[in-house]
Design a protein around this motif. Structure first.
Motif, short mmCIF file in Angstrom:
data_model
loop_
_atom_site.label_atom_id
_atom_site.label_comp_id
_atom_site.label_asym_id
_atom_site.label_seq_id
_atom_site.Cartn_x
_atom_site.Cartn_y
_atom_site.Cartn_z
N LEU A 1 4.78 3.13 9.38
CA LEU A 1 5.50 2.42 8.95
C LEU A 1 4.27 0.35 8.46
O LEU A 1 4.00 0.82 7.78
CB LEU A 1 6.97 1.34 8.94
N ALA A 2 4.10 0.79 9.84
CA ALA A 2 3.35 -0.48 10.01
C ALA A 2 1.78 -0.41 9.08
O ALA A 2 1.46 -1.34 8.66
CB ALA A 2 3.30 -0.83 11.71
N ALA A 3 1.37 0.64 9.68
CA ALA A 3 -0.28 1.28 8.59
C ALA A 3 0.17 0.88 7.59
O ALA A 3 -1.02 0.15 6.82
CB ALA A 3 -0.95 2.56 9.00
N ARG A 4 0.83 1.31 6.83
CA ARG A 4 1.41 1.57 4.59
C ARG A 4 1.32 0.07 4.81
O ARG A 4 1.19 -0.07 3.64
CB ARG A 4 2.00 2.37 4.96
N THR A 5 2.83 -0.15 5.79
CA THR A 5 2.98 -1.84 4.89
C THR A 5 3.27 -2.88 5.64
O THR A 5 3.21 -4.88 5.13
CB THR A 5 4.46 -1.90 4.88
N LYS A 6 2.59 -2.78 6.60
CA LYS A 6 2.42 -4.37 7.90
C LYS A 6 1.50 -4.02 8.33
O LYS A 6 1.28 -3.91 9.85
CB LYS A 6 3.83 -4.78 8.48
N PRO A 7 0.54 -3.66 7.91
CA PRO A 7 -1.24 -3.66 8.61
C PRO A 7 -1.60 -4.57 9.42
O PRO A 7 -2.85 -4.16 10.55
CB PRO A 7 -1.92 -2.87 7.69
N ILE A 8 -1.21 -5.78 9.96
CA ILE A 8 -1.59 -6.83 11.13
C ILE A 8 -3.14 -7.56 10.24
O ILE A 8 -2.85 -8.50 10.26
CB ILE A 8 -2.36 -6.16 12.47
N HIS A 9 -4.08 -6.53 9.91
CA HIS A 9 -5.89 -7.23 9.79
C HIS A 9 -5.30 -8.57 8.96
O HIS A 9 -6.46 -9.46 9.08
CB HIS A 9 -6.60 -6.10 9.62
N GLY A 10 -4.59 -8.13 8.12
CA GLY A 10 -4.73 -9.37 6.66
C GLY A 10 -4.37 -10.74 7.59
O GLY A 10 -4.55 -11.45 6.50
N VAL A 11 -2.93 -10.81 7.88
CA VAL A 11 -2.36 -11.89 8.25
C VAL A 11 -3.75 -12.64 9.75
O VAL A 11 -3.65 -13.74 9.36
CB VAL A 11 -0.66 -10.92 8.73
N LEU A 12 -4.16 -11.51 10.27
CA LEU A 12 -4.94 -12.03 11.03
C LEU A 12 -6.48 -12.78 10.34
O LEU A 12 -7.11 -13.46 10.88
CB LEU A 12 -5.49 -10.71 12.14
N SER A 13 -6.56 -12.41 9.47
CA SER A 13 -8.32 -12.97 8.64
C SER A 13 -7.32 -13.91 8.02
O SER A 13 -8.25 -15.15 8.08
CB SER A 13 -8.44 -11.69 7.70
N ALA A 14 -6.15 -14.35 7.61
CA ALA A 14 -6.07 -14.87 7.04
C ALA A 14 -5.90 -16.82 7.88
O ALA A 14 -5.37 -17.64 7.90
CB ALA A 14 -4.55 -14.93 6.23
#
Length: 1869
Positions: free
Chosen positions: A888-901
């Protein structure tokens, strides 16, 4: 003491509010305090300096009398304290402190005692403190000593206390490694240097007077010597210590005492302990270190700091000796000879020494009475030796220092000869002869000629070295030689002018003298086919030519013809360079022809020609030279036509040219605005002219500022958008009032506001309006990173500091959506948008030009804090989701976008981290990253617990795949599925893997950069990150590097880890510095320990961990970690490999070798690793003999990387570059002397193995032999070896000719050339040819083959510059000719025959005709002889024979005449020579080849050999066209084939194309051949049928989905058809034009260029001009020209309207909306369009004017009227419905996320353009025809179209200019 802010507040309240203070003084003081506050608040150095300079000027406006009022009111004390507080704030900015000191000095004039007393109070705190001096104390003490006048006065009184405090500091500092190698020790040494220099009078008695000797100074001297001798590793500190000791010697009151101290200091080279005596002080010194830095710093210190009498002093009783010559030079010479880590500084000291010798030469002559540099003196020879041998040093900076030293040596020799009346000056001629012998590839040759030129004169140099012009051309064709070649040319012409100016010559006479030697050279360079030669000559040669000989322009222009190849570029370059250098008007040089030629250049298909023409338009030495109206008009036409150029350099130069043009407009308009303010009344004409120029300039800028926005629409090509943004950036940087503190140049003028106001009054220059913001916001979601970043930069820099609320809200919603996207690209978009939102939330003070750069005080930006808090919360939510459900996380909350932000918001914010967020939030971020990394690694492991263990063995790729598959199976509710293995990764697998590796990569980058930023922003010893925090962070890095195999994650982690280590290693805290060192130790332990799985061979994490730590080590130190690591790895690699090793795991030895390779390749270490190069080279070559295959593999990779590092980057040139590198064998072994005996031993060992009995058939393998030969072969040949130190290499290399391995023999021949000095070439050839056997002699075939290869290689090198054979060469030739039997059938080995033929080919120009005739006859006979059986190597010999024969016209014709009788293999070889371009220079031969090929065409087409058919057709096409691949096709010149062969051949070709028989290459050649043969068809009815088939094929193959080679063949077919345009039926011509229109939009630049050739040829043929003057126009010029032709000639043909309409995008808006609403992020990657270069909306703008013109011709043709009427009836309803849909799309008053998403939909924009284009066409039809008025009301339609356009434009949709003009009725019909 009050803080700065409190003092400012107090002063503002007291001084400004006083009634006694005059109003103008109060106003000035108010501004003064504001500037001081701004300087204190600002964090940018240049901003501080700017504010302080303004404050200084304001204070000077207040007189001393007015300042006395402050003293009377007791406010002067507060003001002094304020300035001292500010000075203490800026202690690290010397220039700022000096500006504050200027203000203090002004106050000291009013009351010196107050300033002195307050300064004393500041300094007293430093010396009276009980604790040891801190870094901050030392910095303040240094500042007051160096940058404060009153501070020096105070220190002069308190010098004893200061010396005492410094002396107490040194013992404590030197005891701790972290302190003595850190900034504290450096500042302490700097403090000593300043004390000795600035307080020398006070220090002298404490050193030189026995009665006043100071223990403190003794302690300081002892500490300084300890630092010099190596107790401190920091090289900069040691250099400073050397200067400090020399400065202490300088304080000697008596000359003899100082001289004795200097001589005493020279004992530093002693290998035992020694006693240094400086006056009354004596200190014990240890033996000299091995690194040589101690000697270096002493020499440097004495040379830079000591007074002349010390440097000229004699040693004890030797009165004729001199410290410079006898004391310092031996040390300097030894340093330069030794290859130490401080090699660059050694040559810097040599240069200093030469300068001092020259400066004091007269004193030395008086002292010695003899010349300094007599011929053959040891001093001269030693100097020449170290200069000559180090000219090619690979150490950065050494070659430049050697050049300077050589120039100084020549200058010193000149003055020496003049003083002693030596008129011969033999050294110059000797050096010239020596320089001439250097190969033309040696950079040192040109630098030395430049230095020698003034002493010999141009005539002597050019007469002795007549090859200089050719050498210069070669230099300019090679990147690394271009600067030195250009410098030599500049020196030559400058010296030529100096010599000519001694007589009386006019400028024309001078130019004529220049032209006698150089005009042909420049003409050849500027018109060359070699791009590098063209560019470099235009860039380097032309400017200096016009600087020295400005009248040369007429002579250069006189020989140019704009229609000849290369001449147009040369013309533009000459004029632009002339204009830029001289300021002369180019328009007056050739009259009206200049503008005509310029227009040709601006429309050229060649990018560099257009750029040169643009530069001509834009350049001017005076920025106030306002462009003329004609220049502006040309720019208005040129800029839109060049927005989609594919070349990145073109875009950069294009932007630079526009900037120059805008600067001219801006500065010219500003001058006129100033002139208007000062104008005299009554000057009406001048005022009107000024207004006109102002209006033209302002309107041009307005037009250019609007242009980019319509070219940034979604769906347009990357090239167009990137260029549009660069143009917009140029406009905003030039024509806005945006001052940037980080730029030294390119700032807007101070009075820019007056011009902006003038433009605003006219209603123009509204650069920051809402609609423009929306366009740039849309670009933040572009698919390319460059477009996104550039758009964000423009938004942040030039647009309002905050977004409107609706835009901010919609953007935030869209950003949150993107941050949760699994697509990496979309997540990066969201991160960038979040950064923009954060910056736009910053609240800056208004009314300041610098408001964007001012720093934000703590807690002043709650919006930013909230934004980052929400990101941290979002990151935590992503983590928790992943922990619960990874799928579910890989599809909808994949972590790397927020880390980059988070990374962008925290690291790229304008404020400090802890000013934006608090400590708790940062620690939460660090904790989250640690947890996330463990979680993701656990996912890849398949076991969270296994990941948390200390094991350093990562799972294999198979294990990771199984772990992810298990995860997917669990998420889907099933178990592991058995069945057929799936090769491709599933979508779910890709999602999980991408989520893991991208997130780990982001964590690595973010974590390292965050730690670095926090530590940089923190004060010393006040970093909020504890050791425990940093240890946890280091564990995160270690886990990622050692437990993740994905290279992307490892690579990204390395970036952050290197920053992390660099930050800790630069710390003064020993515990923190130990963290990277401990990780390195652990890494080396992992390397040395056996493992159960592979770490290195299939995963690069471990070597990269070691590399990152070592790269972070400070370069200014001796790099102890690097030395320890390399030695450890060498020891490990040398350990014996066990006999029974497991091939599934890595051995420690193999791991060590791979790690060494990583260190050698790592760019972070650079040249630092070269000191270990010999040891590593020996290791790698030795390990090639290892029984372990993994070891051999690793050693070979290491050796390859090491060779690249040692030899440097291979020089690049236009033709692929030479096989050798720029370092000669002499220079190579000079810098790596220990390699010479080893490599020589390897060669001798291999040669010895060949000395057995001649009949012994044994193969002696030596694995290191070929790598050694490869290294030697890469060295630069042709360098004279005066010492003959390399002559030992020649015997084994000659013996290796007998090696049984073919590749070894080939490489040995190349190595022989490199290692042989030029003087030995002839003797080598004589020796080798003397061993050629006779017909009856027995010989070893291997040896004979090797000798022939060596003869060929040496002769190629030796004869490349010979014009006539010498006697020795004649002997060589006779021996070669006598061995003719080696190429005949008597020699049965084809390999030997091929080698001999190669020798003959190399010597062909010197061989006699009889020999060549015999050789050719033999070859011809052999080729015509039937082959009995296949023989190895025979095919290669036949190919070589064919190539040899085809170079002679007579034999080429004979072999082509016998084509049919040759075997298929020989026929293939023969046609291959045609394809390769050999033998096509003679027109008579071309006719023979074409006749032969056409007569054999049918047989070739029926051949089953595909390779033969393809090559045959390619050869036929080659001979049937004239010119090169960039020129349009011309008519074939031979007689056509006879019927019925020709129709049959054409039918076969077309059949293959229709049935798609064969691959793309074969089909493309078939299409080209068929297109050329069509012109020979004579039967009209048959020809029409064939043409229609041919057109259909073109229409199929023009598709973007077709292979590029076939699309290119389509374009070439069009070019062939353009030649016969007069005989082509109109219906066919329309189809060809339509195909041309499609191909002009092709994705391939080559295809577009060829389609432009079709248009150019068509235009040329229709104009009936001579065939030679075909002018190929730019693609964007060709497209409207093709449309013009279509409308002019074929407007009444029924198919013309369909051709125009087929290029419009479909207008169905509803389907586009429906597809957009249904589109979801279903995969990780988007499918690209087949043609990403095509731009439907731009094509709509191109086509629209022609549609309107077609509508205007409605009444002129019934057929046209019928087709237009039918179209209107079929499409009117759809157009009206589309307009209704547009009105229903009306966006809300505030921006919504839905509308924001719609603005970025490329289909939406192109559909709108297609709809409005059709609406405009329909509207025009309604106006011109009554037949269609019943379809709709024209006025209602017009109003509807205008409303739609207006509404959409206000909402952020920018349409092309042609479309908006048509809607508004401005477009002419």
């Amino acid at each position: 003491m009050l803080s700065f802010e409190e003092l400012v507040t107090s002063l503002q309240g007291c001084v400004i509010g006083e009634d006694q203070t005059p109003e103008h003084v109060s106003q000035t003081l108010r501004l003064f305090f504001d500037k001081l506050s701004e300087a204190s608040r600002n964090s940018v150095k240049r901003c501080k300096e700017r504010c302080l300079e303004e404050a200084v000027q304001l204070l000077r406006h207040i007189s001393e009398e007015q300042l006395h009022l402050l003293e009377d009111e007791s406010h002067l004390l507060l003001l002094v304290r304020l300035l001292l507080s500010l000075q203490l704030q800026m202690v690290n900015i010397s220039t700022a402190c000096r500006k504050v000191d200027q203000m203090l000095q002004q106050l000291a004039k009013v009351n010196h005692s107050v300033v002195l007393r307050e300064t004393q109070h500041c300094l007293q705190r430093i010396v009276d403190a009980e604790q040891m001096l801190s870094l901050e104390d030392l910095q303040r003490a240094c500042m007051f000593l160096e940058d404060s006048t009153v501070g020096r006065e105070v220190w002069r009184e308190s010098h004893l206390s200061l010396l005492s405090k410094v002396s107490q500091l040194f013992p404590a500092v030197l005891q701790q490694e972290s302190l003595r190698d850190g900034p504290l020790c450096y500042i302490a040494v700097k403090m000593c240097l300043q004390i000795f220099q600035l307080l020398s009078g006070e220090v002298a008695p404490l050193v030189w007077d026995k009665n006043h000797v100071s223990p403190a100074v003794h302690t300081i001297l002892q500490a300084l010597m300890d630092v010099i001798l190596g107790q401190c590793c920091n090289r900069d500190t040691r250099l400073l210590a050397g200067a400090a000791v020399a400065m202490l010697i300088n304080t000697a009151p008596e000359s003899r005492a100082g001289e004795a101290a200097a001589w005493s200091l020279l004992q530093v080279s002693y290998s035992e302990s020694w006693l240094l005596t400086v006056g009354a002080l004596q200190v014990q010194c240890g033996p000299a270190g091995r690194d040589g830095v101690d000697r270096l710093v002493v020499c440097r210190g004495l040379l830079t700091c000591c007074r002349p009498h010390i440097l000229l002093s004699s040693h004890e009783d030797a009165a004729e000796t001199c410290l410079l010559l006898k004391g310092l030079f031996p040390l300097v010479y030894a340093l330069c000879e030794e290859k130490l880590d401080c090699h660059y500084f050694s040559f810097e000291v040599l240069t200093l020494w030469l300068k001092k010798v020259k400066e004091f030469s007269s004193d030395i002559w008086k002292k010695t009475g003899v010349p300094l540099l007599p011929d053959d003196s040891s001093l001269q020879q030693e100097l020449l030796h170290i200069i000559w041998t180090n000219a090619e040093s690979p150490v950065e900076g050494v070659a430049e220092s050697v050049r300077s030293a050589f120039a100084l040596l020549l200058d010193l020799y000149e003055v020496d000869c003049e003083h002693f009346c030596d008129t011969k000056k033999n050294l110059y001629v000797t050096l010239l002869q020596r320089i001439i012998k250097l190969p033309c590839e040696a950079k040192a040759k040109y630098h030395r000629l430049c230095a020698l030129l003034p002493y010999l004169g141009t005539d002597m140099v050019l007469d002795h070295c007549a090859e200089i012009p050719n050498h210069l051309l070669k230099c300019l064709s090679t990147n690394h030689l271009s600067p030195c070649g250009s410098e030599l040319y500049r020196c030559l012409i400058q010296q030529q002018r100096r010599e000519l100016c001694e007589g009386s010559h006019t400028e024309l006479d001078l130019a004529s003298q220049w032209a006698r030697r150089w005009r042909c050279v420049l003409h050849e360079a500027l018109t060359s086919d070699v791009t590098l030669l063209q560019n470099n000559s235009a860039t380097h040669l032309l400017p200096c030519t016009f600087q020295v000989f400005p009248s040369a322009v007429d002579l250069l222009l006189a020989s140019l013809d704009p229609f000849s190849p290369g001449h147009l570029y040369a013309w533009a370059c000459i004029l632009s360079s002339y204009r830029a250098v001289t300021g002369g008007s180019p328009w007056a040089l050739q009259g009206s022809a200049t503008l005509e030629t310029l227009q040709l250049a601006l429309s050229s298909a060649d990018d560099k020609v257009r750029l040169a023409a643009l530069n001509l338009l834009c350049c001017s030495p005076k920025t106030k030279d306002t462009p003329t109206a004609e220049e502006m008009a040309m720019m208005r036409r040129f800029i839109p036509q060049n927005l989609n150029c594919e070349s990145s350099p073109f875009r950069q130069h294009f932007q630079a040219g526009i900037k120059k043009f805008l600067v001219r407009i801006r500065d010219g308009c500003l001058a006129r605005v100033r002139g208007q303010k000062n104008k005299k009344r009554g000057d009406t004409n001048n005022s009107e002219r000024t207004d006109d120029i102002l209006q033209q300039g302002i309107e041009f800028v307005e037009w250019l500022g609007q242009l980019p926005y319509s070219n940034l629409a979604p769906g347009l090509s990357y090239q167009r958008k990137k260029t549009a943004l660069l143009v917009l950036s140029a406009v905003l940087e030039t024509c806005t009032d945006s001052w940037s503190p980080d730029k030294k140049k390119g700032q807007p003028p101070a009075n820019m506001g007056s011009l902006i106001s003038c433009a605003r009054q006219r209603g123009l220059w509204d650069f920051g309006c809402r609609t423009k913001q929306l366009v740039l916001i849309g670009c933040l979601e572009d698919s390319t990173n460059e477009i996104r970043e550039l758009s964000a930069a423009l938004l942040l820099r030039f647009f309002p500091h905050s977004f409107p609320h609706d835009i901010a809200a919609a953007l935030l919603t869209r950003t949150n959506q993107l941050l949760c996207s699994p697509r990496v690209q979309e997540a990066q978009m969201g991160a960038l948008m979040m950064k923009v939102l954060l910056h736009k939330s910053q609240q800056h003070p208004e009314g300041s030009r610098l408001n964007r750069e001012t720093s934000i005080s703590r807690g002043s930006n709650p919006e930013a804090s909230c934004l980052i808090q929400s990101l941290v919360t979002e990151l935590e939510e992503h983590y928790l989701t992943a922990k619960a459900d990874m799928m579910l996380a890989a599809r909808t909350k994949p972590i790397h976008g927020v880390l980059s932000a988070l990374q962008r918001c925290l690291l790229e914010a304008p404020s400090c981290v802890f000013e934006t967020v608090g400590h708790d939030l940062i620690f939460k971020v660090l904790s989250l990253m640690e947890k996330i990394s463990l979680l993701l690694l656990g996912v890849l492991y398949g076991d969270l617990d296994a990941c948390a263990t200390e094991t350093d063995a990562p799972p294999s790729f198979c294990d990771m795949g199984n772990a992810i598959n298990s995860l997917i199976a669990q998420a889907s509710g099933g178990g592991q599925v058995d069945g057929e293995e799936i090769v491709l990764l599933s979508e779910e697998h890709s999602l999980v893997l991408t989520c893991c590796w991208v997130s780990l990569k982001e964590i690595g980058i973010f974590l390292g950069s965050l730690v670095e930023k926090i530590r940089t922003e923190s004060k010393p010893n006040q970093c909020p990150l504890t050791k425990e925090d940093l240890m946890r962070a280091s564990k995160v890095f270690k886990n990622i590097l050692l437990k993740c195999r994905h290279w992307g994650a490892v690579e990204g982690c390395c970036v952050g880890f290197t920053r992390f280590c660099a930050s800790l290693l630069s710390s003064s805290d020993a515990e923190l510095k130990d963290i990277p060192a401990h990780m390195l130790k652990q890494g080396l332990q992992v390397v040395q320990s056996p493992r159960s799985t592979s770490v290195t061979r299939r995963a690069a994490g471990l070597p990269m961990l070691i590399l990152c730590v070592l790269s972070a080590e400070e370069a200014s130190k001796s790099r102890p970690l690097l030395a320890h690591s390399v030695h450890t790895l060498l020891e490990t690699a040398n350990t014996t490999v066990p006999e029974n090793w497991d091939q599934t795991v890595d051995l420690p030895q193999v791991c060590a070798v791979h790690t060494l390779q990583a260190l050698v390749r790592g760019s972070g270490l650079g040249a630092a690793v070269l000191q270990f190069a010999p040891s590593v080279a020996v290791l790698s070559l030795t390990l090639l003999s290892s029984p372990c295959w993994a070891m051999r593999n690793a050693a070979l990779q290491l050796y390859s990387s090491l060779c690249s590092r040692m030899l440097g980057q291979r020089p690049s040139s236009e033709e692929g570059g030479p096989a050798q590198n720029g370092m000669s064998p002499l220079a190579f072994f000079l810098h790596y002397p220990s390699l010479q005996p080893f490599l020589l031993g390897e060669l001798r060992g291999a040669a010895k193995d060949l000395q057995g009995p001649s009949n012994e058939a044994r193969l002696h393998l030596q694995p290191s032999l070929f790598p050694v030969l490869t290294l030697l072969a890469q060295l630069q040949p042709g360098v004279h070896d005066s010492t003959e130190s390399l002559s030992d290499f020649l015997p084994p290399l000659l013996q290796l000719s007998a090696n049984p391995i073919h590749s070894v023999r080939v490489m040995a021949s190349k190595a022989l050339v490199a290692m042989t000095p030029p003087s030995e070439y002839t003797s080598i050839l004589i020796k080798l040819t003397a061993q050629l056997p006779g017909l009856q002699e027995r010989c070893c075939h291997n040896r004979l083959h090797g000798q022939l290869l060596q003869i060929r290689a040496v002769s190629d090198r030796a004869l490349c510059t010979h014009s006539a054979p010498s006697a020795d060469l004649c002997e060589v030739l006779s021996r070669v000719e006598a061995s003719l039997w080696l190429v005949t059938e008597a020699q049965r080995c084809p390999l030997l025959r091929t080698a001999y033929l190669g020798v003959a080919e190399s010597l062909k120009q010197f061989c006699c005709e009889t020999f060549l005739s015999k050789l050719s006859e033999s070859l011809m006979h052999d080729l015509q002889k039937p082959q009995q059986q296949p023989q190895v190597g025979l095919s290669s010999f036949h190919q070589q024979a064919i190539h040899f024969l085809c170079t002679d016209l007579k034999w080429a014709c004979q072999i082509w005449d016998s084509f049919s009788a040759l075997s298929l293999d020989l026929q293939l070889s023969l046609v291959t020579t045609v394809v390769d371009g050999r033998g096509l220079k003679e027109s008579s031969l071309n006719e023979v080849i074409q006749r032969v090929l056409q007569s054999n065409l049918r047989g070739a087409l029926l051949s089953q050999n595909v390779d033969y058919r393809r090559t045959f057709l390619a050869a036929l096409v080659t001979v049937m066209v004239e010119g090169d691949s960039t020129s349009p096709h011309h008519c074939p010149q031979s007689a056509p084939l006879e019927d019925p062969v020709l129709p049959e051949c054409v039918n076969l070709l077309l059949g293959d194309l229709e049935e798609q028989r064969g691959g793309p290459e074969l089909l493309s050649q078939a299409l080209s051949a068929a297109s050329l043969l069509l012109s020979q068809l004579s039967h009209s009815s048959l020809k029409i049928t064939v043409l229609q088939r041919w057109c259909s094929i073109l229409e199929i193959q023009r598709s973007p989905d077709a292979p590029e080679v076939l699309r290119l063949a389509c374009a070439e077919a069009l070019c062939a058809a353009a030649e016969r345009e007069h005989s082509t039926p109109p219906v066919i011509m329309i189809r060809l034009i339509n195909t041309g229109l499609y191909l002009l939009q092709d994705q391939s630049q080559q295809v577009r260029m060829k389609a432009a050739c079709f248009t150019s040829t068509l235009h040329h043929v229709r104009r009936g001009e001579p065939q030679r003057s075909v002018y190929v126009m730019q693609v964007n010029q060709a497209l409207p020209l093709l449309l013009d032709l279509l409308l002019e000639e074929f407007w009444d043909i029924p198919g013309t309207l369909e051709v125009l309409l087929c290029h419009l995008p479909q207008p169905d808006l509803r389907s586009v909306q429906k597809e957009a609403s249904e589109t979801t992020c279903s995969s990780l990657y988007e499918q690209d369009e087949a043609n990403v270069f095509a731009e439907p909306s731009v094509m709509s703008a191109h086509v629209l004017p022609y549609l309107l013109q077609m509508a205007g011709k409605y009444s002129k043709s019934s057929a046209l009227a019928q087709s237009q009427r039918s179209w209107a009836e079929d499409n009117a309803a759809q157009v009206l419905d589309g307009l209704i849909d547009c009105r229903e799309l009306q966006p809300a008053e505030t921006l919504t996320p839905a509308w924001l998403a719609r603005l970025r939909d490329p289909r939406f924009h192109s559909t709108l353009c297609g709809l409005l284009t059709r609406a405009a066409f329909l509207l025009q039809l309604l106006k011109t025809s009554d037949d269609v008025c019943h379809l709709c009301d024209p006025s209602s339609l017009h109003r509807s179209v205008q409303d739609v356009c207006s509404l959409l434009s206000q909402s952020g949709v920018h349409f092309p200019a042609a479309l908006t003009a048509a809607v508004s009725g401005e477009l002419p019909i």
